[in-house]
Design an enzyme around this catalytic site. Structure first.
Site, PDB file in Angstrom:
ATOM      1  N   CYS A  43       0.843  -1.202   0.000  1.00  0.00           N
ATOM      2  CA  CYS A  43       0.000   0.000   0.000  1.00  0.00           C
ATOM      3  C   CYS A  43       0.878   1.252   0.000  1.00  0.00           C
ATOM      4  CB  CYS A  43      -0.924  -0.018   1.214  1.00  0.00           C
ATOM      5  SG  CYS A  43      -1.905   1.473   1.430  1.00  0.00           S
ATOM      6  N   CYS A  70       0.126   3.634   2.926  1.00  0.00           N
ATOM      7  CA  CYS A  70       0.632   3.109   4.199  1.00  0.00           C
ATOM      8  C   CYS A  70       2.111   3.428   4.359  1.00  0.00           C
ATOM      9  CB  CYS A  70       0.411   1.607   4.271  1.00  0.00           C
ATOM     10  SG  CYS A  70      -1.323   1.095   4.150  1.00  0.00           S
TER      11      CYS A  70
END
Length: 286
Positions: free
Chosen positions: A78, A81
């Site tokens: 991600c 993230c």
């Protein structure tokens, strides 16, 4: 220096095989060994929590239900993230002064927790206070996290209902389903990668397993339902079997009543006829 001299003198005396000296040496080195072990364990624990962010897993997630926590759900693939990582580590250093624990969950390794908290987007951040879970939906910066906790802004957010709480039975079932999905994905990779099975063969195996499992579960449910709620025909037969003898007795009693009533009627009629005939004979004699 004093300890070094003591060790050397004890070593020299131990060469004389003195039992008392051996005993004193053991008492001297045992505390030192304990200190070394404790220091090594402490250094390893510090290395594991160097950033102050605790790793939350299926085995220790229940600790988040005590005290105050900020937990984020991330994945290695991600991009958002990865951008949040630096801010999250900065916030962990600020949160330590407030007595707030900071945790992190990798959904690729802990799919059960993503199902238990019902995580559908990444990154997702939760605030937990004594088991009350709220989702954080503000700016993802260290200062904002600190203000959110220090100013108790989480009180303005509605907590998750009891049925969506991570400790509820429904979310426990969701955690099991998410773990099952990970197991299926792992099995698919094992069949196609390690065993060399074609993709369509793996899909066919899962389809057959699903079909057999569904049939077995359906059979079990039918048996349970038949035991708990029997069919009407079966219920009628059971009731007829239970009431067969009482019904026969009632029928016999009704027949007896009919016979007795008929006999009484015949007796009354015959008596009336006799009385009427006697009256006519007396009138004719007069």
């Amino acid at each position: 220096m004093a300890q070094l001299k003591t060790k050397r003198s004890c070593k020299l005396l131990c060469q004389t095989n003195s039992p008392s000296c051996k005993l004193s040496c053991s008492h001297l080195f045992q505390p030192l060994l304990s200190i070394i072990l404790v220091s090594s364990i402490a250094s390893s624990a510090v290395a594991e929590t160097e950033t102050g962010v605790l790793t939350i897993t299926d085995a220790n997630w229940t600790v988040t239900m005590d005290g105050e926590w900020m937990i984020k759900f991330v994945a290695p693939w991600c991009p958002a993230c990865a951008q949040l990582k630096e801010q999250w580590e900065r916030f962990s250093s600020l949160a330590a002064a407030m007595g707030v624990s900071v945790g992190e969950v990798d959904v690729t390794e802990q799919p059960g927790l993503s199902g238990r908290f019902l995580v559908t987007t990444l990154p997702t951040i939760f605030h937990v206070k004594e088991g009350s879970v709220r989702r954080y939906v503000s700016v993802r910066e260290a200062e904002e996290f600190h203000t959110y906790v220090s100013n108790r802004r989480w009180e303005e957010v509605e907590p998750l209902p009891s049925w969506k709480s991570p400790t509820s039975p429904l979310m426990s079932c969701m955690a099991g389903l998410f773990r099952l999905s990970l197991w299926i994905r792992w099995t698919h990779g094992y069949l196609t990668g390690d065993l060399g099975m074609p993709v369509w063969g793996s899909y066919l195996s899962f389809a057959m397993a699903t079909l057999v499992t569904g049939l077995l579960m359906g059979l079990v449910l039918v048996l349970v339902a038949d035991c708990l709620c029997p069919s009407r025909q079966k219920l009628k037969e059971e009731r007829a079997g239970e009431r067969m003898i009482p019904q026969n007795k009632a029928h016999t009693h009704t027949q007896r009543q009919c016979v007795i009533s008929a006999l009484q009627l015949v007796f009354v009629l015959s008596r009336s006829v006799c009385e009427y005939g006697g009256e006519e004979a007396s009138v004719g004699g007069r």
